[in-house]
Design an enzyme around this catalytic site. Structure first.
Site, mmCIF file in Angstrom:
data_model
loop_
_atom_site.group_PDB
_atom_site.id
_atom_site.type_symbol
_atom_site.label_atom_id
_atom_site.label_comp_id
_atom_site.label_asym_id
_atom_site.label_seq_id
_atom_site.Cartn_x
_atom_site.Cartn_y
_atom_site.Cartn_z
ATOM 1 N N GLU A 10 0.821 -1.209 0.000
ATOM 2 C CA GLU A 10 0.000 0.000 0.000
ATOM 3 C C GLU A 10 0.862 1.269 0.000
ATOM 4 O OE1 GLU A 10 -2.912 2.820 0.613
ATOM 5 O OE2 GLU A 10 -1.374 2.468 2.137
ATOM 6 N N GLN A 100 -3.284 4.619 17.453
ATOM 7 C CA GLN A 100 -3.054 3.298 16.841
ATOM 8 C C GLN A 100 -1.580 2.862 16.999
ATOM 9 O OE1 GLN A 100 -2.924 2.954 12.432
ATOM 10 N NE2 GLN A 100 -4.984 2.094 12.558
ATOM 11 N N LEU A 283 -11.700 -2.497 9.946
ATOM 12 C CA LEU A 283 -11.481 -3.268 11.161
ATOM 13 C C LEU A 283 -10.513 -4.415 10.872
ATOM 14 C CD1 LEU A 283 -12.407 -3.216 14.044
ATOM 15 C CD2 LEU A 283 -14.473 -4.459 13.386
ATOM 16 N N ALA A 284 -10.629 -4.982 9.677
ATOM 17 C CA ALA A 284 -9.796 -6.133 9.320
ATOM 18 C C ALA A 284 -8.314 -5.781 9.400
ATOM 19 C CB ALA A 284 -10.155 -6.630 7.924
ATOM 20 N N ASP A 285 -7.909 -4.679 8.785
ATOM 21 C CA ASP A 285 -6.463 -4.397 8.805
ATOM 22 C C ASP A 285 -6.004 -3.985 10.209
ATOM 23 O OD1 ASP A 285 -5.717 -1.410 8.925
ATOM 24 O OD2 ASP A 285 -7.105 -1.337 7.240
ATOM 25 N N GLN A 286 -6.920 -3.380 10.979
ATOM 26 C CA GLN A 286 -6.528 -2.913 12.316
ATOM 27 C C GLN A 286 -6.536 -4.024 13.367
ATOM 28 O OE1 GLN A 286 -8.398 1.022 13.166
ATOM 29 N NE2 GLN A 286 -8.853 1.006 10.992
ATOM 30 N N HIS A 307 -4.360 -2.541 2.307
ATOM 31 C CA HIS A 307 -3.945 -2.228 3.684
ATOM 32 C C HIS A 307 -3.801 -3.512 4.503
ATOM 33 C CE1 HIS A 307 -5.140 2.132 3.287
ATOM 34 N NE2 HIS A 307 -4.115 2.236 4.103
HETATM 35 P P1 ATP Z 1 -1.124 8.172 3.869
HETATM 36 O O1 ATP Z 1 0.226 7.657 3.882
HETATM 37 O O2 ATP Z 1 -2.109 7.478 2.977
HETATM 38 O O3 ATP Z 1 -1.248 9.659 3.844
HETATM 39 P P2 ATP Z 1 -2.094 7.569 6.424
HETATM 40 O O4 ATP Z 1 -0.900 7.556 7.275
HETATM 41 O O5 ATP Z 1 -3.125 8.605 6.732
HETATM 42 O O6 ATP Z 1 -1.695 7.684 5.077
HETATM 43 P P3 ATP Z 1 -2.886 4.847 5.654
HETATM 44 O O7 ATP Z 1 -1.575 4.201 5.495
HETATM 45 O O8 ATP Z 1 -3.731 4.971 4.421
HETATM 46 O O9 ATP Z 1 -2.785 6.194 6.348
HETATM 47 O O10 ATP Z 1 -3.747 4.061 6.781
HETATM 48 C C1 ATP Z 1 -5.025 4.466 7.123
HETATM 49 C C2 ATP Z 1 -5.592 3.670 8.298
HETATM 50 O O11 ATP Z 1 -6.865 4.233 8.611
HETATM 51 C C3 ATP Z 1 -5.830 2.195 8.022
HETATM 52 O O12 ATP Z 1 -5.531 1.442 9.186
HETATM 53 C C4 ATP Z 1 -7.345 2.127 7.742
HETATM 54 O O13 ATP Z 1 -7.948 0.912 8.143
HETATM 55 C C5 ATP Z 1 -7.857 3.244 8.602
HETATM 56 N N1 ATP Z 1 -9.107 3.828 8.031
HETATM 57 C C6 ATP Z 1 -9.239 4.530 6.875
HETATM 58 N N2 ATP Z 1 -10.528 4.883 6.662
HETATM 59 C C7 ATP Z 1 -11.241 4.398 7.713
HETATM 60 C C8 ATP Z 1 -12.618 4.417 8.079
HETATM 61 N N3 ATP Z 1 -13.527 5.018 7.323
HETATM 62 N N4 ATP Z 1 -12.982 3.794 9.216
HETATM 63 C C9 ATP Z 1 -12.066 3.168 9.993
HETATM 64 N N5 ATP Z 1 -10.750 3.133 9.719
HETATM 65 C C10 ATP Z 1 -10.326 3.716 8.591
#
Ligand code: ATP
Length: 343
Positions: A10, A100, A283-286, A307
């Protein structure tokens, strides 16, 4: 030292945050290169830097490369120090993502922690506070620790200014959980939050929810959050089932109608409900990281996101876990984590 390629899969901030969290819980130092190289503005943004600083404070870590725009970082924790912390992003960047990063270590620390987090609490592409409090943390509590989160002030992009507190009463170790079924639906709720914007926006969003999902009026509420610096609009649709609660979100945007925001959110809800699985895509990735810490766990979810698969890769670099993803139908997958060292 573990070496992480920040451009894998990702290629976003999650690779960094998961690495920080895993470094704290394992005590392993790591070096990450090409941080967020798949993004338009690569390197550390304010939100990511705050996550690094938070992890460094909790883990009394030595850090090299912690600056805005930095694409390389070395992080070496020494000891986990639970306690009272105040982490402020300083912009509208998501402060739930800062949580997180440090939460896994605090869940298994030896004493209570009390945190104050400031920044954006309701950001697109990040877990909104409501998701954290109603979907994610209840599952964490089933693993043993007690975690309570209280929203004091919602913060939206671009003004930020949100604030929430978290109390973590840790457990000696996390208990494995398995979530194979959703079970019967117990409660449905839709909340449209408007901060310094007309109430009507929320009412229009909830009308779409009622019309499309056939939900009744008493399950839908507008919240006028004028104590937020705002302006902001957030639609939250919550499905509480016997074995899992899920929260789907939409965010108001200039130039996008309230109806469009609600229709897009309803689409996510419909996809989730028709797949008949307990765990939604975020929720799955978290859930992967806490399950890996518990030494195993499983759940059924929708088709794996990038993700999810990327997070699984990062976790494998720090912990001896096997992550399997088995397809039962196009939108019904079983994710299983097992500790490789167990016989
Ligand atoms: P980027 O590098 O994209 O600017 P970032 O650090 O903001 O990113 P990502 O690497 O895209 O973030 O990770 C985003 C996290 O937020 C993931 O764990 C994803 O599951 C969570 N997330 C995104 N949208 C939602 C949502 N609508 N509800 C719950 N969790 C979300």
């Amino acid at each position: 030292m573990v070496v992480i390629d920040g451009s894998q899969g990702e290629g976003g901030g999650q690779i960094l945050r998961s690495s920080l969290a895993l470094s704290l819980v394992t005590g392993l130092a790591f070096r990450i290169e090409k941080i967020r190289s798949s993004r338009k503005k690569p390197g550390l943004m304010r939100q990511h830097l705050t996550a690094v600083e938070a992890a460094a404070a909790v883990g009394r870590a030595e850090v090299q490369g912690a600056g805005i725009g930095s694409q390389q970082l070395v992080f070496a924790p020494t000891a986990i120090k639970p306690g009272n912390y105040h982490f402020a992003v300083g912009t509208a960047g998501s402060c739930t993502l800062v949580l997180q990063t440090v939460l896994p270590a605090l869940l298994i620390a030896d004493t209570r922690s009390e945190l104050v987090l400031e920044g954006g609490t309701h950001n697109p592409y990040a877990p909104p506070f409501d998701f954290l409090a109603r979907a994610f943390l209840p599952l964490i509590e089933r693993m043993g620790p007690r975690v309570s989160a209280i929203l004091q002030r919602p913060g939206f992009y671009p003004a930020g200014g949100g604030r929430f507190t978290v109390t973590v009463d840790p457990a000696a170790g996390l208990r494995r959980i398995d979530i194979p079924e959703r079970g019967a639906i117990r409660n449905l709720a839709a909340r449209a939050m408007v901060a310094r914007l007309p109430r009507q926006i929320g009412e229009r969003e909830l009308k779409v929810v009622r019309d499309r999902l056939g939900w009744s009026e008493e399950w839908c509420h507008v919240i006028e959050a004028d104590w937020s610096p705002g302006p902001g609009n957030f639609l939250c649709v919550e499905i509480v089932s016997e074995h899992c609660a899920e929260v789907f979100s939409g965010f108001g945007e200039r130039g996008v109608s309230a109806e469009k925001v609600a229709k897009d959110t309803v689409k996510l809800v419909e996809e989730y409900l028709s797949a008949n699985v307990p765990v939604g895509p975020y929720l799955a990735d978290q859930l992967l990281l806490p399950m890996a810490l518990a030494g195993g766990g499983s759940f059924r979810t929708l088709a794996p996101t990038l993700h999810l698969t990327t997070n699984a890769e990062v976790i494998r670099r720090f912990l001896p876990v096997e992550v399997e993803m088995l397809k039962r139908a196009p939108n019904d997958w079983e994710v299983r984590l097992e500790n490789k060292t167990r016989t």
